[in-house]
Each structure stands twice: as C-alpha cells, then as structure tokens.
Write a protein that holds these residues in place. Structure first.
Motif, PDB file in Angstrom:
ATOM      1  N   GLU A   1      24.799  31.012  60.729  1.00 50.31           N
ATOM      2  CA  GLU A   1      24.773  32.086  59.739  1.00 50.31           C
ATOM      3  C   GLU A   1      24.820  33.455  60.403  1.00 50.31           C
ATOM      4  O   GLU A   1      25.522  34.362  59.941  1.00 50.31           O
ATOM      5  N   GLU A   2      24.092  33.615  61.506  1.00 53.65           N
ATOM      6  CA  GLU A   2      24.076  34.905  62.202  1.00 53.65           C
ATOM      7  C   GLU A   2      25.428  35.221  62.825  1.00 53.65           C
ATOM      8  O   GLU A   2      25.841  36.378  62.852  1.00 53.65           O
ATOM      9  N   MET A   3      26.116  34.199  63.327  1.00 61.26           N
ATOM     10  CA  MET A   3      27.458  34.448  63.871  1.00 61.26           C
ATOM     11  C   MET A   3      28.347  35.060  62.797  1.00 61.26           C
ATOM     12  O   MET A   3      29.020  36.067  63.035  1.00 61.26           O
ATOM     13  N   ARG A   4      28.355  34.460  61.623  1.00 64.87           N
ATOM     14  CA  ARG A   4      29.212  34.969  60.545  1.00 64.87           C
ATOM     15  C   ARG A   4      28.734  36.337  60.058  1.00 64.87           C
ATOM     16  O   ARG A   4      29.536  37.248  59.841  1.00 64.87           O
ATOM     17  N   ARG A   5      27.422  36.502  59.877  1.00 62.80           N
ATOM     18  CA  ARG A   5      26.896  37.765  59.371  1.00 62.80           C
ATOM     19  C   ARG A   5      27.237  38.919  60.309  1.00 62.80           C
ATOM     20  O   ARG A   5      27.759  39.948  59.904  1.00 62.80           O
ATOM     21  N   SER A   6      26.977  38.721  61.582  1.00 62.98           N
ATOM     22  CA  SER A   6      27.212  39.776  62.555  1.00 62.98           C
ATOM     23  C   SER A   6      28.699  40.072  62.730  1.00 62.98           C
ATOM     24  O   SER A   6      29.099  41.234  62.811  1.00 62.98           O
ATOM     25  N   ALA A   7      29.511  39.036  62.776  1.00 67.35           N
ATOM     26  CA  ALA A   7      30.947  39.227  62.983  1.00 67.35           C
ATOM     27  C   ALA A   7      31.616  39.889  61.780  1.00 67.35           C
ATOM     28  O   ALA A   7      32.675  40.503  61.913  1.00 67.35           O
ATOM     29  N   MET A   8      30.969  39.813  60.603  1.00 74.65           N
ATOM     30  CA  MET A   8      31.534  40.473  59.417  1.00 74.65           C
ATOM     31  C   MET A   8      31.569  41.986  59.573  1.00 74.65           C
ATOM     32  O   MET A   8      32.322  42.659  58.881  1.00 74.65           O
ATOM     33  N   GLU A   9      30.773  42.526  60.479  1.00 73.99           N
ATOM     34  CA  GLU A   9      30.827  43.966  60.742  1.00 73.99           C
ATOM     35  C   GLU A   9      32.195  44.366  61.288  1.00 73.99           C
ATOM     36  O   GLU A   9      32.599  45.519  61.183  1.00 73.99           O
ATOM     37  N   HIS A  10      32.913  43.399  61.864  1.00 76.90           N
ATOM     38  CA  HIS A  10      34.228  43.662  62.444  1.00 76.90           C
ATOM     39  C   HIS A  10      35.366  43.216  61.528  1.00 76.90           C
ATOM     40  O   HIS A  10      36.399  43.874  61.469  1.00 76.90           O
ATOM     41  N   SER A  11      35.183  42.071  60.869  1.00 81.36           N
ATOM     42  CA  SER A  11      36.240  41.546  60.000  1.00 81.36           C
ATOM     43  C   SER A  11      35.647  40.556  59.001  1.00 81.36           C
ATOM     44  O   SER A  11      34.920  39.644  59.388  1.00 81.36           O
TER      45      SER A  11
ATOM     46  N   PHE B   1      29.913  34.793  69.585  1.00 82.28           N
ATOM     47  CA  PHE B   1      29.081  34.490  70.749  1.00 82.28           C
ATOM     48  C   PHE B   1      28.048  35.585  70.981  1.00 82.28           C
ATOM     49  O   PHE B   1      26.861  35.315  71.174  1.00 82.28           O
ATOM     50  N   LEU B   2      28.486  36.832  70.962  1.00 80.04           N
ATOM     51  CA  LEU B   2      27.571  37.943  71.223  1.00 80.04           C
ATOM     52  C   LEU B   2      26.490  38.061  70.146  1.00 80.04           C
ATOM     53  O   LEU B   2      25.390  38.545  70.414  1.00 80.04           O
ATOM     54  N   ALA B   3      26.779  37.585  68.943  1.00 75.07           N
ATOM     55  CA  ALA B   3      25.803  37.639  67.859  1.00 75.07           C
ATOM     56  C   ALA B   3      24.587  36.766  68.119  1.00 75.07           C
ATOM     57  O   ALA B   3      23.494  37.055  67.630  1.00 75.07           O
ATOM     58  N   ILE B   4      24.753  35.695  68.909  1.00 75.54           N
ATOM     59  CA  ILE B   4      23.645  34.746  69.099  1.00 75.54           C
ATOM     60  C   ILE B   4      23.231  34.548  70.555  1.00 75.54           C
ATOM     61  O   ILE B   4      22.278  33.826  70.824  1.00 75.54           O
ATOM     62  N   VAL B   5      23.924  35.162  71.483  1.00 76.65           N
ATOM     63  CA  VAL B   5      23.650  34.904  72.902  1.00 76.65           C
ATOM     64  C   VAL B   5      22.198  35.182  73.272  1.00 76.65           C
ATOM     65  O   VAL B   5      21.622  34.496  74.115  1.00 76.65           O
ATOM     66  N   ASP B   6      21.584  36.151  72.609  1.00 77.22           N
ATOM     67  CA  ASP B   6      20.196  36.482  72.935  1.00 77.22           C
ATOM     68  C   ASP B   6      19.209  35.378  72.533  1.00 77.22           C
ATOM     69  O   ASP B   6      18.062  35.380  72.970  1.00 77.22           O
ATOM     70  N   GLN B   7      19.658  34.409  71.748  1.00 82.64           N
ATOM     71  CA  GLN B   7      18.793  33.312  71.304  1.00 82.64           C
ATOM     72  C   GLN B   7      19.072  31.993  72.019  1.00 82.64           C
ATOM     73  O   GLN B   7      18.314  31.028  71.860  1.00 82.64           O
ATOM     74  N   ILE B   8      20.128  31.925  72.801  1.00 86.80           N
ATOM     75  CA  ILE B   8      20.534  30.656  73.412  1.00 86.80           C
ATOM     76  C   ILE B   8      19.484  30.137  74.403  1.00 86.80           C
ATOM     77  O   ILE B   8      19.086  28.973  74.332  1.00 86.80           O
ATOM     78  N   SER B   9      19.020  30.963  75.317  1.00 88.62           N
ATOM     79  CA  SER B   9      18.025  30.505  76.292  1.00 88.62           C
ATOM     80  C   SER B   9      16.734  30.078  75.605  1.00 88.62           C
ATOM     81  O   SER B   9      16.127  29.062  75.972  1.00 88.62           O
TER      82      SER B   9
END
Length: 163
Positions: free
Chosen positions: A98-108, A140-148
């Motif tokens: 959900e965060e990937m889509r939400r954040s990426a919507m700022e661009h497209s 990727f950048l939308a969620i990278v801070d949560q991966i670790s």
C-alpha cells in the motif's frame, strides 16, 4: 548484511528484445540504501510456473533473505508476477504494498495500476516491484526504510515494536 535475490520478469527482456534497465538501477539503490549487493539475479519470462520455481529456489535453496521481483505487476494478460507470488508466500505484508502505491502516486497516478504484492516466505521477505524504471524506483524508495526492520522481525532478530 542481507542476502538478496532478484528476478526480472519480462518476456521482452528474456528474449533480448529490450534492455533490462531496471536491474542495474535496483542494484545501485540496494547498495546506496541498504549497503547490500545482489547475490543472485535471474531473468524469467512472464510464466507463472517458471516464476514460482525461481522464487522457491531462491528462498528455499539459495536462502536469500530478501527476494525482489521486477516486472509483471501490471494489467496486461502477460503480467502474472503477483499470481506467482501468491502461490509462494505464506503471509501478506499489505502495508508495504500500500505504501509503495501511495508514495509513488505523488509522481504518477498510473502506479494505481500496479498489482505489486509484498509478503513473506519462511524467513524471507518477497517484494514485487513494477517493471518501468521510474515506478520501480519510486516504489522501492517508498519502503526501503522498512526493509531491514521487517527482515529483523521476520528472522527473530528484533522485536515488532511500532515507533
């Protein structure tokens, strides 16, 4: 350091008709943001059974901690990566997708058309990323801070504490 596997799912890349421009970009993003390198990269046609076999092999046999797929998440009949992922994962992690889509919507707003899924298989995190270069990077950048953190929790190395 995490062991990372990547599968690029694209008929045109698999057949050599199109350059795999997302994979080198993802490699750079992983190095820059997680200080990690890809241990294994595979190309696959858009085929549920082949994708499923590659995912299972990378997680169960090669023991990757993080499996990222690139491509096959759109609406075309060939896009079957989420379906293959559904056959492989044990649990969904809907917040990351959900965060990937939400954040990426700022661009497209076209990112709303991605069906990317995130889940776990055993002690591994499985992330589907779109196959277009800008959308792959945005997601990727939308969620990278949560991966670790996610990997630490999945593998029992840290507690699941919301902060």
């Amino acid at each position: 350091m995490w062991k990372i596997g990547v599968i690029t799912s694209s008929n045109s890349v698999y057949r050599g008709e199109r350059e795999n421009d997302c994979f080198p970009k993802l490699e750079g993003l992983l190095k820059q943001n997680l200080d990690a390198a890809v241990a294994e990269h595979r190309l696959s046609p858009d085929n549920i059974e082949l994708l499923k076999e590659n995912m299972i092999e990378l997680v169960d046999r090669e023991r990757v901690d993080l499996l990222i797929t690139i491509g096959g998440t759109g609406l075309s009949p060939e896009d079957v990566t989420p379906e293959a992922t559904e056959l492989v994962i044990d649990r969904h992690v809907p917040g990351l997708a959900e965060e990937m889509r939400r954040s990426a919507m700022e661009h497209s707003r076209k990112v709303l058309l991605t069906r990317a899924t995130v889940g776990t298989r055993g002690n591994a995190l499985v992330i589907n990323l779109p196959g277009s270069l800008p959308a792959m990077e945005w997601c990727f950048l939308a969620i990278v801070d949560q991966i670790s953190s996610a990997l630490g929790i999945i593998q029992g190395k840290s507690e699941n504490i919301a902060k």
